[in-house]
Structure formats: structure tokens, C-alpha cells
Design a protein around this motif. Structure first.
Motif, PDB file in Angstrom:
ATOM      1  N   TYR A   1     -19.224   6.969  -2.964  1.00  7.51           N
ATOM      2  CA  TYR A   1     -18.358   6.098  -2.304  1.00  7.51           C
ATOM      3  C   TYR A   1     -19.230   5.027  -1.279  1.00  7.51           C
TER       4      TYR A   1
ATOM      5  N   LYS B   1     -10.675  -2.938   0.174  1.00  6.71           N
ATOM      6  CA  LYS B   1     -10.434  -4.287  -0.218  1.00  6.71           C
ATOM      7  C   LYS B   1     -11.520  -4.867  -0.721  1.00  6.71           C
TER       8      LYS B   1
ATOM      9  N   ARG C   1     -22.483  -2.610  -3.208  1.00  2.00           N
ATOM     10  CA  ARG C   1     -21.527  -3.969  -3.271  1.00  2.00           C
ATOM     11  C   ARG C   1     -22.152  -4.716  -1.795  1.00  2.00           C
TER      12      ARG C   1
ATOM     13  N   ARG D   1      -7.047   5.302  -3.202  1.00  2.00           N
ATOM     14  CA  ARG D   1      -6.882   6.799  -3.405  1.00  2.00           C
ATOM     15  C   ARG D   1      -7.171   8.130  -3.467  1.00  2.00           C
TER      16      ARG D   1
ATOM     17  N   TYR E   1       0.879  -0.947   0.664  1.00  2.00           N
ATOM     18  CA  TYR E   1      -0.355   0.060   0.273  1.00  2.00           C
ATOM     19  C   TYR E   1       0.454   1.303   0.000  1.00  2.00           C
TER      20      TYR E   1
ATOM     21  N   GLY F   1     -14.356  -4.656  -3.777  1.00  2.00           N
ATOM     22  CA  GLY F   1     -13.686  -4.629  -5.209  1.00  2.00           C
ATOM     23  C   GLY F   1     -13.389  -2.697  -5.611  1.00  2.00           C
ATOM     24  N   PHE F   2     -13.218  -2.305  -4.214  1.00  2.00           N
ATOM     25  CA  PHE F   2     -12.121  -0.667  -5.211  1.00  2.00           C
ATOM     26  C   PHE F   2     -10.896  -0.622  -5.629  1.00  2.00           C
ATOM     27  N   THR F   3     -11.192  -0.435  -6.128  1.00  2.00           N
ATOM     28  CA  THR F   3      -9.092  -0.269  -7.703  1.00  2.00           C
ATOM     29  C   THR F   3      -7.892   0.542  -6.142  1.00  2.00           C
ATOM     30  N   LEU F   4      -7.534   0.355  -6.309  1.00  2.00           N
ATOM     31  CA  LEU F   4      -6.766   1.167  -5.760  1.00  2.00           C
ATOM     32  C   LEU F   4      -6.242   2.881  -6.000  1.00  2.00           C
ATOM     33  N   ASP F   5      -6.940   2.543  -7.190  1.00  2.00           N
ATOM     34  CA  ASP F   5      -6.998   4.536  -7.575  1.00  2.00           C
ATOM     35  C   ASP F   5      -8.092   5.236  -6.927  1.00  2.00           C
ATOM     36  N   GLU F   6      -9.311   3.795  -6.446  1.00  2.00           N
ATOM     37  CA  GLU F   6     -10.494   4.980  -5.979  1.00  2.00           C
ATOM     38  C   GLU F   6     -10.353   4.725  -4.234  1.00  2.00           C
TER      39      GLU F   6
END
Length: 130
Positions: free
Chosen positions: A95, A59, A102, A69, A25, A62-67
Motif C-alpha cells: 500500500y 480517497k 499515485r 477496507r 463509509y 483513487g483507492f477503492t473501498l475494498d482496498e
């Protein structure tokens, strides 16, 4: 307690993540240790752990690393009082809605899985397996 520094091992234990995951991370730009010791060890504070907890909760949804961030940047701006508050709150609400959707998907999947487990139990009961 925000002023107390802890090394990565303690931070990992307190948050429930592996040291490797925390380093990942950090490499991804989601978390930056508040300080480094004279020996170069990463040092974390309670606000750093709060950031890690946000990522840890995102995590499994299913959120992406960009999301991740982006959400952390929104939270940082809201905390600092920088940026356009209304726009930040609208993004934060997006969000929230995504997280709620989700979570519902996971509930639906859990219901399906529980139904399958019950079906297998019924077969065991019917055929004398237990």
C-alpha cells in the motif's frame, strides 16, 4: 481522549468530512461507531476518527473501498498483534508503494496543469490582457 464519545456532527467537523460521507463509509463497512447513545445516535471515539482520516487520505489517491477496507484490516491486525506480522508488513508495504506511485502521478498532473496555467498567463501578458 480515546474514551470520550462524540456525535457524528462533531466527528465530521473534526475530520473534515460530511455527515453523509461518514454514513456512506459506515454502510460500506469501513467505519463502525464505537457506541450508540440511548437515543440511537452514532457515537465516535478518537480511534474511530483516526480510521476516518486514513480513508479520507486514501480517497484522493483513487483507492477503492475494498482496498480501504483491506488496509484498515491490516492496521487493525498490526495494532492488535494478531495475524502474521511479516505478511501484514509486506501487505502494508504494498500500500505504501502504491500510495507513493499515485502521489507521483498527481505531482506530474499538477506540473502539467501549472504549465498550462502559465502558458495562458503568457498569452495574456503577450496580448495585453493584464
Amino acid at each position: 481522549m480515546t474514551g470520550r464519545h462524540m456525535q457524528i456532527g462533531e466527528a465530521a467537523e473534526r475530520v473534515g468530512l460530511s455527515i453523509r460521507t461518514i454514513r456512506h463509509y459506515e454502510d460500506a463497512g469501513l467505519i463502525v461507531p464505537s457506541a450508540r447513545s440511548d437515543g440511537g445516535f452514532r457515537l465516535y471515539t478518537e480511534p474511530d476518527l483516526d480510521r476516518l482520516r486514513v480513508v479520507k487520505r486514501m480517497k484522493p489517491l483513487g483507492f477503492t473501498l475494498d482496498e480501504m477496507r483491506d488496509l484498515l484490516a491490516i492496521l487493525d491486525e498490526l495494532t492488535a498483534g494478531t495475524g502474521e506480522r511479516t505478511a501484514l508488513l509486506q501487505r502494508l508495504a504494498g500500500y505504501h508503494e502504491a500510495a507513493q506511485a499515485r502521489v507521483q502521478t498527481l505531482r506530474d498532473q499538477l506540473g502539467t496543469a501549472e504549465g498550462f496555467a502559465q502558458q495562458m498567463q503568457d498569452h495574456l501578458d503577450h496580448h495585453g490582457g493584464r
